[in-house]
Design a protein around this motif. Structure first.
Motif, PDB file in Angstrom:
ATOM      1  N   GLU A 198      11.607 -50.162-100.343  1.00 21.79           N
ATOM      2  CA  GLU A 198      11.993 -49.129 -99.381  1.00 21.79           C
ATOM      3  C   GLU A 198      13.409 -48.635 -99.634  1.00 21.79           C
ATOM      4  O   GLU A 198      13.687 -47.434 -99.525  1.00 21.79           O
ATOM      5  N   ALA A 199      14.312 -49.556 -99.952  1.00 22.16           N
ATOM      6  CA  ALA A 199      15.696 -49.162-100.221  1.00 22.16           C
ATOM      7  C   ALA A 199      15.772 -48.279-101.459  1.00 22.16           C
ATOM      8  O   ALA A 199      16.548 -47.310-101.498  1.00 22.16           O
ATOM      9  N   ILE A 200      14.985 -48.591-102.483  1.00 18.51           N
ATOM     10  CA  ILE A 200      14.976 -47.766-103.691  1.00 18.51           C
ATOM     11  C   ILE A 200      14.420 -46.374-103.376  1.00 18.51           C
ATOM     12  O   ILE A 200      14.928 -45.346-103.863  1.00 18.51           O
ATOM     13  N   GLN A 201      13.397 -46.311-102.546  1.00 18.51           N
ATOM     14  CA  GLN A 201      12.847 -45.007-102.177  1.00 18.51           C
ATOM     15  C   GLN A 201      13.876 -44.184-101.388  1.00 18.51           C
ATOM     16  O   GLN A 201      14.042 -42.975-101.637  1.00 18.51           O
ATOM     17  N   ARG A 202      14.581 -44.823-100.445  1.00 18.71           N
ATOM     18  CA  ARG A 202      15.626 -44.110 -99.703  1.00 18.71           C
ATOM     19  C   ARG A 202      16.721 -43.627-100.646  1.00 18.71           C
ATOM     20  O   ARG A 202      17.233 -42.514-100.524  1.00 18.71           O
ATOM     21  N   PHE A 203      17.084 -44.493-101.569  1.00 19.36           N
ATOM     22  CA  PHE A 203      18.103 -44.131-102.556  1.00 19.36           C
ATOM     23  C   PHE A 203      17.669 -42.913-103.348  1.00 19.36           C
ATOM     24  O   PHE A 203      18.431 -41.958-103.537  1.00 19.36           O
ATOM     25  N   GLN A 204      16.424 -42.908-103.818  1.00 23.18           N
ATOM     26  CA  GLN A 204      15.940 -41.813-104.659  1.00 23.18           C
ATOM     27  C   GLN A 204      15.849 -40.509-103.868  1.00 23.18           C
ATOM     28  O   GLN A 204      16.248 -39.442-104.346  1.00 23.18           O
ATOM     29  N   THR A 205      15.338 -40.566-102.645  1.00 23.74           N
ATOM     30  CA  THR A 205      15.204 -39.334-101.850  1.00 23.74           C
ATOM     31  C   THR A 205      16.563 -38.786-101.438  1.00 23.74           C
ATOM     32  O   THR A 205      16.685 -37.595-101.133  1.00 23.74           O
ATOM     33  N   GLY A 206      17.583 -39.649-101.427  1.00 26.92           N
ATOM     34  CA  GLY A 206      18.928 -39.192-101.075  1.00 26.92           C
ATOM     35  C   GLY A 206      19.698 -38.599-102.232  1.00 26.92           C
ATOM     36  O   GLY A 206      20.782 -38.038-102.042  1.00 26.92           O
ATOM     37  N   ALA A 238      13.311 -35.146-115.038  1.00 25.09           N
ATOM     38  CA  ALA A 238      12.418 -34.317-114.235  1.00 25.09           C
ATOM     39  C   ALA A 238      12.951 -34.358-112.805  1.00 25.09           C
ATOM     40  O   ALA A 238      13.570 -35.354-112.393  1.00 25.09           O
ATOM     41  N   PRO A 239      12.709 -33.314-112.009  1.00 23.83           N
ATOM     42  CA  PRO A 239      13.228 -33.279-110.629  1.00 23.83           C
ATOM     43  C   PRO A 239      12.421 -34.165-109.697  1.00 23.83           C
ATOM     44  O   PRO A 239      11.726 -33.683-108.779  1.00 23.83           O
ATOM     45  N   VAL A 240      12.508 -35.490-109.891  1.00 20.21           N
ATOM     46  CA  VAL A 240      11.740 -36.444-109.102  1.00 20.21           C
ATOM     47  C   VAL A 240      12.406 -36.622-107.738  1.00 20.21           C
ATOM     48  O   VAL A 240      13.553 -37.057-107.653  1.00 20.21           O
ATOM     49  N   ARG A 241      11.707 -36.286-106.656  1.00 16.24           N
ATOM     50  CA  ARG A 241      12.240 -36.450-105.315  1.00 16.24           C
ATOM     51  C   ARG A 241      11.798 -37.763-104.685  1.00 16.24           C
ATOM     52  O   ARG A 241      12.582 -38.413-103.995  1.00 16.24           O
TER      53      ARG A 241
END
Length: 936
Positions: free
Chosen positions: A43-51, A63-66
């Motif tokens: 979950e922390a990695i996902q929050r990091f990536q979306t931020g 690539a523009p990975v959101r």
């Protein structure tokens, strides 16, 4: 980009590598926590990536990975800590319900693509880019890779990603770059280079100095107290909090003190907070109670709360811009394992929130900067301003030192007490004081040294530009006070002395001498040489001072003189002017102890004026004067005030002056460069060591508790990796085997027992030399068998046959790995006297060529190497080459538990290693490894 998916790999994951966890300082002086990634970080990695911004996401994944898919998250967070490794940098956060969580601010990972090569990738949060986190993570993931046998990194980087390319380019490794199909492929070996060490040291210096600057420049300080005592008696925390308030009332300096949980009435001018919620308001922009040019928020906190409440207080401070926490109360590591765990939890909570910790059991810290005086200590009367940066550990030591400063009139630029030194240490302050323009002299009172290698490295760098004076409790540094978390050591007691000498640090015997030397350094220029001019009030006194000076290594100048009791002012002027004439001497010791005729002050005035006029280093011992008296003050031609330090005895004056002269000489000497001999194959050495350890312990070594003893062929292979040739020998039991070995190796030969107790004892029959006849060899085998059986009870002893080496001086070179000091090397001449008299030189790698030469020449028996008694001089260059190669081997291989080259025979041309033993054991994480990390 990431490496291939290795889901089919049947090898089970390695255990979670706790040793890879570390707290680190970033470029802006804040801290964060680095640890291996865990499956529950998804979950922390996902929050990091979306931020992340679209640009950062594109640089990482091309690539523009959101958002990451579940499969991608699973692959990123499930690693084996061996072939697939990922480290994350985290800081504390809260979820929507206010529950604590880790927020990821950076990720570094590698995926092994060949046994010796891995692909590395980084992703740094936009909010912390430019703060050096990428460089820190590179150091840590490279250290993990080296530990797992990876020798080379490759990375694919977009040409537009100049920041990441800069991280690789500036790390100090030898890079190769190739542009192909719009992607830059970067490759570099992970073996540390001179340049990579320098880069890491420079970055460490800047980050730690900035961290200390953040503490010492604080303008608003929050005192967190225990509240009023209620019906019960006041606790120690109440007394500590009240002392801070009383000190602020007496002299607040330029510090704005805010208190939460006051122990009682609060002095006027001290703001009181009713709850933690008000801290949020205080930290918010637009604070109505702050002056326009005043501080925003709180920069420093002082904790005077019970240990059980301290961790919660630190967590409440997180996110408010607080740079550091001074823990005044005790009750941590000194109370036992539970207290140590509480202390580590406190430090971890602070570091994860970006704060440094001073303490526990700290006296506090203060500065005397005009217009920005920081008073955050228990000192009722802060020291006067000056140029001495003073660091100590325990609060009682700080009390003693502040009283001594006041009595002597010696001023400081800053005083810091680290208490139990759970985090901030003398190393941090040395980093800061190196470039602090208000600090000219650094004084350290150390009750323990937690990282001697780093201390040596940092102190050596600082001593090159500013004098460093140190007192170490117990002299050997092996006394560990309660509460100080220090690794155990089995290092020789003299090792610390040698390390300090090599670093250029001035070693004081006690607090009294620490202040003596500081007085000279703070108020007198460094001397140009060691010729001392003595001026005394009698011929007998002049002779005694001259003897003390000569015993301290100074050369008494012919210009020395004495002044009889009834001398006139004109005669005083004439004698003093002659003593201070150009070229007459380098330093002056003035002693005036009248017996009957009262001292008039004429000698003091004349000496002070001459010292100020000429700039010549001067010390004095005059009846009734001590410290820095006005009577010994004058003004230099350029208007600079000059004070001559006065000592209670002439011996004290001479001892302090001699230490300053030694330091000044060290400053002018060539210190050399780190040795790195040619012909070193550290990669092959690493493969050999890992293979031997993986194969298990050898029979008879206690089941591996002591490690693995290498046989002679293995020893020869390892030494060859470092350009050292071991003379061949053959192990035999009978006379026929011995003759066959001699025929193979070449006559004449030496015969030695394989027993360690008798191997080097020719006087006890354990060695026979210059055997050039088969019959004689067979007879010597029988005689040695009889000797060994009688002495050791072994009816069938092993013996070694070896060709005779060229004659020369027999020496011993050893290395060992110590938990506290890391690699250690030693040198001495062979023989019982060397061991009995401890005539051994010690060094802590990495060594310079000057260090190596100094070790060879520092032993008392060294004249035997230079033609003593008419013997031909030995080839000391060849001996230094052997010692240098051993030091590099010890530095490269933390698995090298013990190595002994005995004897190394040094002849007129060359050095021969006749016998060697090596013991390996699994490596421990060194305190000063090739990655930046705070204690914790």
């Amino acid at each position: 980009m990431d490496g291939a998916d290795e889901s089919a790999d049947p090898t089970p994951p390695a255990a979670y590598p706790v040793a890879w966890e570390a707290d680190v300082v970033l470029r802006d002086g804040t801290t964060t926590h680095v640890r291996p990634i865990r499956p529950d970080d998804a979950e922390a990695i996902q929050r990091f990536q979306t931020g992340q911004s679209e640009r950062s996401a594109y640089f990482r994944f091309f690539a523009p990975v959101r958002r990451l898919t579940e499969r991608e998250l699973d692959r990123l967070t499930h690693v084996d800590h061996r072939d697939r490794v990922a480290l994350v940098a985290v800081r504390p956060g809260e979820d929507d319900d206010g529950a604590p969580r880790d927020d990821v601010i950076g990720v570094a990972r590698y995926d092994r693509i060949t046994p010796a090569e891995a692909e590395v990738a980084f992703n740094i949060a936009d909010a912390v880019q430019g703060k050096g986190l990428g460089s820190v993570l590179l150091e840590h993931v490279a250290a993990a890779a080296r530990e797992r046998g990876v020798l080379q990194f490759t990375a694919e980087v977009l040409p537009q990603n100049s920041s990441m390319l800069g991280v690789f380019r500036e790390a100090g490794y030898a890079l190769t770059q190739q542009l192909d199909d719009g992607v830059v492929t970067v490759s570099f070996d992970l073996e540390a280079t001179e340049r990579s060490r320098e880069v890491m040291a420079d970055r460490e210096h800047r980050a730690e100095a900035r961290s200390m600057q953040g503490l010492l420049s604080a303008r608003r300080v929050l005192l967190v107290g225990p509240g009023t005592p209620g019906d019960g008696p006041p606790t120690s925390e109440h007394h500590l909090a009240q002392r801070v308030l009383d000190a602020a009332a007496a002299d607040p300096g330029d510090t704005e003190l805010v208190v939460l949980g006051a122990p009682g009435p609060v002095p006027a001018g001290v703001r009181t907070l009713a709850s933690w919620d008000e801290l949020d308001e205080l930290s918010a922009p637009g604070d109505p109670d702050a002056a326009d040019d005043g501080p925003a928020g709180v920069q420093l906190a002082m904790l005077a709360v019970p240990p059980a409440d301290a961790v919660a207080a630190v967590r409440r401070l997180g996110g408010h811009g607080v740079r550091g926490v001074v823990v005044l109360a005790a009750g941590y590591a000194e109370t036992g394992p539970d207290g140590l765990a509480r202390q580590r939890e406190l430090v971890r909570a602070a570091h994860t929130a970006g704060m440094r910790v001073v303490g526990p059991a700290s006296f506090g810290l203060l500065t005397t900067t005009p217009g920005a005086r920081l008073h955050a200590s228990l000192a009722a009367h802060p020291p006067r301003p000056g140029v001495v940066g003073l660091f100590c550990q325990s609060a009682p030591a700080a009390v003693t030192l502040t009283a001594t400063l006041q009595r002597r009139g010696l001023g400081v630029s800053a005083l810091v007490s680290s208490g139990h030194r759970a985090d901030v240490s003398g190393n941090d302050l040395m980093q800061y004081w190196q470039e602090d323009p208000r600090t000219a002299v650094v004084c350290l009172y150390l009750e323990s040294i937690g990282n001697p290698r780093k201390f040596s490295r940092v102190a050596r760098r600082l001593a090159a530009v500013k004098p460093v004076v140190v007192v170490i409790a117990g002299r050997s540094g092996q006394v560990v006070p309660p509460g100080h978390a220090v690794r155990a050591t089995h290092a020789p007691r003299r090792l610390l002395d040698e390390m300090i000498r090599q670093s250029g640090v001035i070693r004081a015997e006690n607090t009294h001498q620490l202040m003596d030397v500081a007085q000279v350094l703070a108020h007198q220029p460094l001397p140009a040489g060691g010729r001392v001019g003595v001026l005394a009030s009698s011929a007998a006194l002049a002779a005694l001072v001259a003897e003390a000076a000569a015993a301290a290594g100074l050369v008494v100048a012919a210009s020395s003189d004495f002044l009889p009791p009834d001398v006139s002012d004109d005669e005083i002027t004439r004698v003093v002017d002659a003593l201070y004439a150009p070229g007459s001497c380098d330093v002056v010791v003035a002693v005036d102890v009248p017996v009957v005729v009262p001292r008039t002050g004429a000698v003091a005035r004349a000496v002070a004026e001459a010292a100020a006029r000429t700039g010549r280093t001067t010390v004095a011992s005059m009846l009734g004067l001590s410290g820095l008296p006005d009577e010994l003050a004058a003004t230099a031609p350029d208007g600079t005030p000059v004070r001559i330090p006065a000592f209670s005895t002439p011996e004290d004056a001479v001892a302090a002056l001699a230490k300053v002269v030694t330091y000044a000489r060290w400053r002018t000497e060539e210190h050399g460069t780190h040795v790195r001999p040619d012909g070193v194959d550290s990669r092959r050495a690493r493969r050999l060591v890992e293979g031997w350890l993986a194969a298990g312990s050898a029979p008879g070594d206690g089941g591996g508790r002591r490690g693995r003893e290498l046989d002679q062929d293995q020893v020869a292979d390892l030494l060859a990796c470092y350009g050292l040739e071991l003379w061949r020998s053959r192990r035999v039991r009978t006379g026929d085997e011995a003759v066959a070995a001699a025929d193979e190796l070449g006559w004449p030969v030496a015969l030695k027992t394989a027993s360690a107790a008798l191997r080097h004892r020719a006087d006890l029959g354990g060695v026979r030399l210059d055997i050039d006849d088969p019959a004689e060899l067979r007879a010597d085998v029988e005689r040695m068998r009889e000797v060994t059986t009688a002495a050791l009870g072994d009816p069938d002893p092993l013996m070694d046959v070896q060709s005779m080496a060229p004659v020369g001086v027999a020496c011993v070179v050893r290395s060992a790995e110590d938990l506290l000091f890391g690699p250690m090397v030693s040198f001495g001449l062979a023989g019982d006297a060397t061991d009995l008299l401890d005539d051994v030189a010690h060094g802590v790698p990495p060594l310079t060529d000057v260090d190596v030469a100094g070790m060879v020449r520092s032993v008392r028996a060294a004249p035997r190497l230079f033609g003593y008694g008419g013997a031909p001089p030995a080839d000391t260059a060849a001996l230094e080459n052997v010692l240098a190669r051993v030091s590099v081997m010890a530095d490269d291989l933390p698995e090298l538990a013990a190595l002994e080259l005995y004897p190394v025979v040094v002849g007129p041309a060359g050095a021969s290693v006749l016998h060697a033993s090596v013991r390996l054991r699994p490596a421990q994480q060194r305190a000063d490894a090739l990655r930046r990390a705070l204690p914790g």
